[in-house]
Design an enzyme around this catalytic site. Structure first.
Site, PDB file in Angstrom:
ATOM      1  N   ASP A 175       0.819  -1.316  -0.109  1.00  0.00           N
ATOM      2  CA  ASP A 175       0.006   0.157  -0.034  1.00  0.00           C
ATOM      3  C   ASP A 175       0.788   1.430   0.237  1.00  0.00           C
ATOM      4  O   ASP A 175       2.261   1.188  -0.004  1.00  0.00           O
ATOM      5  CB  ASP A 175      -0.994  -0.099   1.324  1.00  0.00           C
ATOM      6  CG  ASP A 175      -2.407   0.362   0.843  1.00  0.00           C
ATOM      7  OD1 ASP A 175      -2.445   1.431  -0.177  1.00  0.00           O
ATOM      8  OD2 ASP A 175      -3.143  -0.065   1.475  1.00  0.00           O
ATOM      9  N   ASP A 230      -9.674   3.183  -3.757  1.00  0.00           N
ATOM     10  CA  ASP A 230     -10.689   2.077  -3.209  1.00  0.00           C
ATOM     11  C   ASP A 230     -12.013   1.972  -3.773  1.00  0.00           C
ATOM     12  O   ASP A 230     -12.730   2.771  -3.922  1.00  0.00           O
ATOM     13  CB  ASP A 230     -10.648   2.094  -1.776  1.00  0.00           C
ATOM     14  CG  ASP A 230      -9.345   1.830  -1.008  1.00  0.00           C
ATOM     15  OD1 ASP A 230      -8.526   1.661  -1.880  1.00  0.00           O
ATOM     16  OD2 ASP A 230      -9.009   1.948   0.189  1.00  0.00           O
TER      17      ASP A 230
END
Length: 410
Positions: A175, A230
């Site tokens: 990430d 996302d």
């Protein structure tokens, strides 16, 4: 919109997008010149032996967020096997954020959270491997992960990569939160080199959210790269992410895939037809098919969607070419992409509020004009009796799609 106007508009859009990002790409290249580029480039395509087709499996984040433990991970592995999903290719069991303690140990190693993973990650990996599956783990190219409940790997890349290899990790989702302010094009290759030196092939998933267009620089660095922010379990989120991901279609190929985020099928925020659209677009887009629901408690409806062998076969087709939009008329879209065996995947998508007909023209999907074509409906599981010449028209419900494999027969 006229067909000519539509045909002209799409190339112009692509030119504008390309020109917008090229300066950023050149900047990232200049930043990386200080590294051993030849070492990074060895990872290009199949050098780690992974990602020949898009990965399939499950990820904990969409449904469980931080509420994970080793019992649930093991039960999920069991469910992949008992439902038959593993035989369809769903082989990765991926632990997302929140699995580690907030502090490293005295040797600088990440420590599995004692309250939720008391047996340690290696024991979980051993269990998952005993089921014939693979285990994925999560880290971050920053000082902390996105949840801020555990350390990131910034400054510890080589140490963590060796730890992951020793534990038997097969997949790393990496990430992009809480960094030092340097560009992802600087931070991500450091982990790439660390994984290459770890002694174990580990699929490298770049979760950079598409901010610096990783589709343009990701292929030497990872096996997949997020192209968007996302996903949420809504029609609007899903369909807008599909739009953004499609822009980078030409950059997907065996060894490196565009990643529009995990699947939401089965989480309850969309209708059955909308979930079918979701799964269909991800499949033809050659996206990773990572389930994001609780597969221990899947409904029959969800299972019928995610276990559609014919749709999965499009995603896993060895040709490895991502489908593109070839025609747009208001809320109506035609997506198409080549498959092996001189076949074509065709998606007719109705984004609008009412049922209507959609036509795909052979000239748009690069089938010779006079070809006689056989059409296989992948959601009805039937080959249409009619043969088609020049075009195919179907009536499509609101927020629904038709998905075909077309095969010229004469």
């Amino acid at each position: 919109m006229s067909r000519r106007a539509m045909v002209i508009k799409m190339p112009i859009l692509m030119i504008l997008i390309s020109s917008m990002v090229m300066t950023m790409v050149e900047s990232s290249r200049s930043v990386n010149n200080g590294h051993d580029d030849s070492e990074i480039l060895r990872r290009h395509l199949l050098t780690n032996g992974l990602g020949v087709t898009p990965p399939m499996g499950w990820n904990s984040w969409n449904h469980f967020s931080c509420n994970i433990d080793e019992k649930m991970i093991k039960e999920t592995a069991d469910a992949l096997v008992t439902t038959g999903l593993s035989k369809l290719g769903y082989n990765y069991v991926n632990i997302d954020d929140c699995w580690a303690e907030i502090s490293r140990d005295s040797k600088g190693s990440l420590v599995p959270k004692k309250s939720t993973f008391p047996s340690g990650i290696k024991a979980v990996a051993d269990y998952v491997h005993s089921k014939g599956l693979k285990l994925g783990i999560y880290s971050d190219a920053g000082y902390f992960t996105c949840s801020k409940t555990m350390p990131g790997s910034l400054g510890y890349e080589e140490h963590d990569a060796k730890t992951f290899a020793e534990w038997g990790i097969d997949y790393l989702k990496y990430d992009n939160c809480n960094s030092d302010g340097s560009k992802p094009t600087v931070r991500y290759p450091v982990m790439t080199r660390a994984l290459m030196k770890s002694g174990r092939p580990i699929f490298h998933s770049l979760c950079e959210w598409g901010d610096m267009h990783p589709a343009l620089w990701g292929s030497p660095v990872g096996n997949s790269w997020r192209t968007t922010n996302d996903i949420k379990d809504t029609w609007l989120s899903m369909i807008s992410i599909a739009d953004m991901n499609e822009v980078y279609a030409e950059h997907a190929r065996p060894g490196g895939w565009n990643d529009p985020d995990m699947l939401e099928v089965g989480n309850g925020g969309m209708t059955k037809d909308e979930y079918i659209v979701h799964f269909s677009i991800w499949a033809i887009s050659k996206a990773p098919l990572l389930l994001g629901c609780d597969i221990r408690n899947m409904t029959k409806e969800t299972m019928e969607i995610v276990a559609n062998k014919e749709v999965i076969a499009i995603n896993q087709d060895p040709h490895g070419v991502q489908a593109k939009k070839v025609r747009m008329e208001g809320d109506l879209e035609v997506w198409a992409g080549p498959l092996s065996g001189y076949r074509v995947a065709l998606l007719l998508l109705n984004r609008g509020p009412s049922r209507t007909s959609i036509t795909a023209l052979w000239e748009d999907i690069e089938i010779p004009a006079n070809s006689i074509v056989e059409a296989r409906d992948l959601w009805e599981h039937q080959t249409l009796k009619q043969k088609f010449v020049g075009n195919l028209t179907a009536t499509v419900d609101s927020h629904a799609c038709k998905l075909y494999v077309l095969k010229p027969v004469a």
